[in-house]
Design a protein around this motif. Structure first.
Motif, PDB file in Angstrom:
ATOM      1  N   TYR A   1      38.578   7.236  -3.270  1.00  0.00           N
ATOM      2  CA  TYR A   1      38.706   5.797  -3.049  1.00  0.00           C
ATOM      3  C   TYR A   1      38.604   5.032  -4.367  1.00  0.00           C
ATOM      4  O   TYR A   1      39.397   4.123  -4.641  1.00  0.00           O
ATOM      5  N   GLU A   2      37.642   5.417  -5.205  1.00  0.00           N
ATOM      6  CA  GLU A   2      37.470   4.750  -6.494  1.00  0.00           C
ATOM      7  C   GLU A   2      38.691   4.967  -7.384  1.00  0.00           C
ATOM      8  O   GLU A   2      39.092   4.072  -8.139  1.00  0.00           O
TER       9      GLU A   2
ATOM     10  N   ASN B   1      36.451  14.687  -2.153  1.00  0.00           N
ATOM     11  CA  ASN B   1      35.367  13.725  -2.324  1.00  0.00           C
ATOM     12  C   ASN B   1      35.942  12.337  -2.031  1.00  0.00           C
ATOM     13  O   ASN B   1      36.577  11.718  -2.886  1.00  0.00           O
TER      14      ASN B   1
ATOM     15  N   GLN C   1      34.663   9.331  -1.609  1.00  0.00           N
ATOM     16  CA  GLN C   1      34.193   8.227  -2.441  1.00  0.00           C
ATOM     17  C   GLN C   1      34.929   8.203  -3.778  1.00  0.00           C
ATOM     18  O   GLN C   1      35.401   7.158  -4.226  1.00  0.00           O
ATOM     19  N   ARG C   2      35.020   9.373  -4.406  1.00  0.00           N
ATOM     20  CA  ARG C   2      35.705   9.479  -5.692  1.00  0.00           C
ATOM     21  C   ARG C   2      37.195   9.151  -5.538  1.00  0.00           C
ATOM     22  O   ARG C   2      37.791   8.484  -6.384  1.00  0.00           O
TER      23      ARG C   2
END
Length: 222
Positions: free
Chosen positions: A101-102, A96, A98-99
């Motif tokens: 990156y966060e 994932n 996005q996850r």
């Protein structure tokens, strides 16, 4: 000592150091819930990490730190980096992004604190997911080592201080942060903590641990 307690809205550690005569300030993007706005900096911690700064506490008073902080203790947000949430990193066997990156952003804040210009730095976090390749922690502590009958493994990364020593080892009765249905082993009072503002409540520092930090790393200077 001048102590910065970063990413702390509860003010548990800030108040413990203040009780022993230290000039301690909590800092968080949220308002404080510890009852002492005169000791709380609401805002981004990055501009003040290296000291030599000027800031306002929530009561509107301006403060100046002429040199470096004597100590920084940080409770860096771990929602996207904790191993407890690792299942969200992959969907159908695919990373994932996005996850991920966060999570990298979370690690960046961790490392910014760790590399601050301060001789004594402590960072508290749960076990991070291996994919983020955190530095090796110094020690692990549990609430039951400091008078609270719960299990909640917490890691400490320590620089310039001795490892925290247990102060009151008791028999653990239950897990503080149950998963799934929040565990039927909790009484009604604690079950409520985990069904409302769960992340915020479970991240609060136990008073016994906060007191041990102040006593062992600061000492009574009153």
């Amino acid at each position: 000592m001048k102590v910065l307690v970063a990413c702390e809205e509860s003010q548990a550690v800030c108040k413990a150091f203040r009780a022993l005569g230290h000039e301690a300030y909590s800092c968080d993007i949220q308002e404080c819930s510890g009852g002492h706005p005169e000791w709380h900096i609401q805002g981004d911690v990055l501009p003040i990490l290296n000291g030599r700064c000027e800031f306002n506490t929530m009561d509107g008073k301006c403060h100046k730190i002429m040199g470096r902080w004597d100590m920084i203790i940080a409770f860096v947000p771990c929602t996207k980096t904790s191993n407890a949430g690792a299942r969200h990193l992959y969907k159908g066997g695919v990373l994932n992004i996005q996850r991920y990156y966060e999570g990298l952003c979370g690690k960046a804040l961790f490392m910014a604190v760790w590399m601050a210009d301060c001789e004594k730095i402590v960072i508290e976090n749960p076990t991070p997911s291996k994919i983020f390749q955190y530095p090796k922690p110094t020690q692990a502590v549990q609430p039951y080592m400091f008078g609270h009958p719960y299990t909640k493994k917490t890691l400490l990364w320590e620089k310039g201080v001795n490892p925290l020593e247990p102060t009151d080892i008791v028999e653990p009765e239950r897990t503080w942060c149950p998963s799934g249905s929040y565990s039927r082993n909790h009484n009604e009072k604690h079950r409520g903590m985990f069904t409302k503002d769960r992340a915020k409540n479970r991240s609060k520092t136990f008073p016994g641990i906060a007191r041990a930090m102040a006593e062992q790393w600061g000492g009574d200077v009153r």
